[in-house]
Write an enzyme that holds these catalytic residues in place. Structure first.
Site, PDB file in Angstrom:
ATOM      1  N   ASP A   1      32.923  -6.281  54.072  1.00 44.12           N
ATOM      2  CA  ASP A   1      31.558  -6.140  54.564  1.00 44.12           C
ATOM      3  C   ASP A   1      30.705  -7.338  54.152  1.00 44.12           C
ATOM      4  O   ASP A   1      29.886  -7.840  54.929  1.00 44.12           O
ATOM      5  CB  ASP A   1      30.959  -4.834  54.017  1.00 44.12           C
ATOM      6  CG  ASP A   1      29.688  -4.413  54.738  1.00 44.12           C
ATOM      7  OD1 ASP A   1      29.072  -5.237  55.410  1.00 44.12           O
ATOM      8  OD2 ASP A   1      29.304  -3.234  54.622  1.00 44.12           O
TER       9      ASP A   1
ATOM     10  N   HIS B   1      28.243   4.457  50.645  1.00 41.06           N
ATOM     11  CA  HIS B   1      28.196   3.029  50.994  1.00 41.06           C
ATOM     12  C   HIS B   1      26.759   2.741  51.425  1.00 41.06           C
ATOM     13  O   HIS B   1      26.348   3.117  52.518  1.00 41.06           O
ATOM     14  CB  HIS B   1      29.204   2.786  52.122  1.00 41.06           C
ATOM     15  CG  HIS B   1      29.216   1.390  52.670  1.00 41.06           C
ATOM     16  ND1 HIS B   1      30.294   0.555  52.535  1.00 41.06           N
ATOM     17  CD2 HIS B   1      28.298   0.688  53.376  1.00 41.06           C
ATOM     18  CE1 HIS B   1      30.046  -0.603  53.136  1.00 41.06           C
ATOM     19  NE2 HIS B   1      28.836  -0.542  53.654  1.00 41.06           N
TER      20      HIS B   1
ATOM     21  N   CYS C   1      26.302  -5.034  58.951  1.00 41.52           N
ATOM     22  CA  CYS C   1      27.092  -4.878  60.171  1.00 41.52           C
ATOM     23  C   CYS C   1      26.617  -5.858  61.235  1.00 41.52           C
ATOM     24  O   CYS C   1      25.432  -5.931  61.535  1.00 41.52           O
ATOM     25  CB  CYS C   1      26.958  -3.447  60.687  1.00 41.52           C
ATOM     26  SG  CYS C   1      27.848  -3.182  62.220  1.00 41.52           S
TER      27      CYS C   1
ATOM     28  N   ASN D   1      24.484  -5.165  51.645  1.00 43.52           N
ATOM     29  CA  ASN D   1      24.979  -4.045  50.849  1.00 43.52           C
ATOM     30  C   ASN D   1      24.192  -3.925  49.561  1.00 43.52           C
ATOM     31  O   ASN D   1      23.549  -4.873  49.107  1.00 43.52           O
ATOM     32  CB  ASN D   1      26.445  -4.288  50.459  1.00 43.52           C
ATOM     33  CG  ASN D   1      27.400  -4.008  51.590  1.00 43.52           C
ATOM     34  OD1 ASN D   1      27.830  -2.885  51.793  1.00 43.52           O
ATOM     35  ND2 ASN D   1      27.730  -5.046  52.357  1.00 43.52           N
TER      36      ASN D   1
END
Lengths: 300, 300
Positions: free
Chosen positions: B16, B216, B249, B258
């Protein structure tokens, strides 16, 4: 899980925030600070402390400040003893915070008497408040009595441990004596979400649902939002904070500042929880305040 | 309230964190990054994604990376479909994360098929995984199947609402199909402690205690610690994070990074919750990684 729709922020900048600050405000500036906080939508401000000018010289103008704010609502003053209560009562404040400590050593440093004596003084204060009289016998009306327990989540001294059951005992005595609101303060700033949650739940279970619990956080480890979240989940909806994260107990070594009012208000708004407070108004007040403190340091 | 003594951090930086980063690592650098994370004490690393190089070119070396890390444990790879699963299986990864989305629009953007088709593919994957076979029939052994739901706490699109009951439905289907671990992702970064707590509790109640839930988080509003606290209180003890707060994303407009691995590890340690991770090792890895990304941008 019942999350609140709104919370109440008690800004303690004029008291806790200034008591140990670098720089000092004039009485006029303190009054202006309080009014700016009310104007920004803060409903309750701890405007001063009626403490000995010998120990906390920055609060020596407590009467001047409190008298000037007589028409504001809600004005709160911290009092450490009967003498402070009498002085507060004479100025017409709406509420007093009577403070004791869960740490015997901090209690002695900060209040200069053992807990039992403090609680005895609080009983006499509560009696006089019930009958609406001051020590001098003059009828100056009732104030809202708040009880507060310092060091409720940790001691400033490494050889002392704070036991939640002891905090709950003190809380019960304060409430039985007459406190209609109960503050728990992380004076040392060592609270974790676990300790905050467990202590709040234990105290809440002991004093019952009818007595609002107030959380007063200092933030040594930047766990503020975690502690606030844990407190919300324990059903606490009143938080004491200070602009700019100022503050700290003069009798705690290396005391961390209060949880920042702007941060807490911002978190609440982002969580969709109302405060009634205007973030822009707070920001302007903080800018003005920090400038005033800096100017005072520069003059000195 | 049962607070955990320890939590598991799954670092997703190599997947990610890098998939939408400014700058690209070479395969060798990706492998070095993963090894440094394991060396710092991270037990599970999402090392890559077996996705179409057409859509996510930065993951085109998935085979190279995964094969090189075959001896590390635990290696996790994200897979969006059967084809990705087959590629992952062939490299010998320990676990795969099969991802679907709670947002129909994001599901279409990110997975390029409706949810029902994704779930159908997951059923075939689970069957093949049970019998230990790949599509080609070669016996390459089982992997640990993880199911993950993107956009579990909010949609990237303003005309869509994510309903916790719908998230719980998808979770139940993933678990019934064979997921032994269930991830809920705040892909958009709009989660609040309230939404996170309610959703986690609802999903937990539906899938039962035997299936660990993985949170997450992306962090648009800096409510990370509040969300983490709420998750701990909901009994969640696995968290996916990325170094430097990298990531997001590619199919979410203005996607936030994140939650930062170092921040989360630091919060846990300050709360007295063990992670098994060395903060200094993380810091060194983060410094090296950000330097490598900057150098790559400078070269380009």
């Amino acid at each position: 899980m019942k999350w609140p729709q709104s919370v109440r922020i008690v800004d303690v900048t004029p008291r806790d925030g200034l008591q140990d600050a670098d720089g000092a405000l004039t009485s006029e500036q303190k009054i202006r600070l309080c009014k700016a906080l009310y104007d920004a939508g803060v409903r309750s401000v701890e405007i001063t402390a009626f403490v000995s000018p010998k120990w906390v010289p920055l609060m020596k103008d407590a009467e001047t400040v409190a008298t000037a704010l007589r028409d504001c609502h809600e004005t709160i003053a911290l009092v450490p003893n009967e003498k402070g209560f009498d002085r507060a009562l004479a100025t017409g404040v709406d509420a007093v915070t009577f403070v004791v400590s869960a740490s015997p050593m901090h209690q002695q440093e900060n209040l200069r008497m053992p807990l039992a004596d403090s609680l005895q003084q609080f009983r006499r204060i509560a009696e006089r408040n019930d009958t609406g009289g001051s020590a001098a016998g003059a009828d100056v009306g009732r104030v809202r009595l708040r009880g507060a327990i310092s060091c409720a989540f940790g001691s400033p001294f490494s050889d002392e441990t704070i036991v939640p059951a002891h905090v709950a005992d003190i809380a019960e005595q304060l409430v039985e004596t007459g406190a209609v609101e109960l503050g728990l303060a992380d004076t040392v700033g060592v609270g974790t979400p676990q300790v905050v949650y467990e202590t709040l739940c234990r105290v809440k279970a002991r004093v019952g649902e009818g007595v609002p619990i107030v959380l007063h956080l200092h933030d040594r480890y930047e766990l503020g939002l975690g502690n606030i979240t844990a407190a919300l989940m324990a059903g606490v909806t009143t938080f004491e904070t200070a602009l700019g994260g100022l503050g700290g107990c003069p009798f705690v070594p290396d005391a961390p500042g209060n949880l920042d009012t702007e941060k807490v208000v911002c978190w609440m708004h982002r969580m969709g929880i109302e405060t009634g407070i205007d973030e822009e108004g707070l920001a302007q007040t903080r800018t003005w305040l920090l400038d005033a403190l800096r100017a005072s340091v520069a003059r000195a």
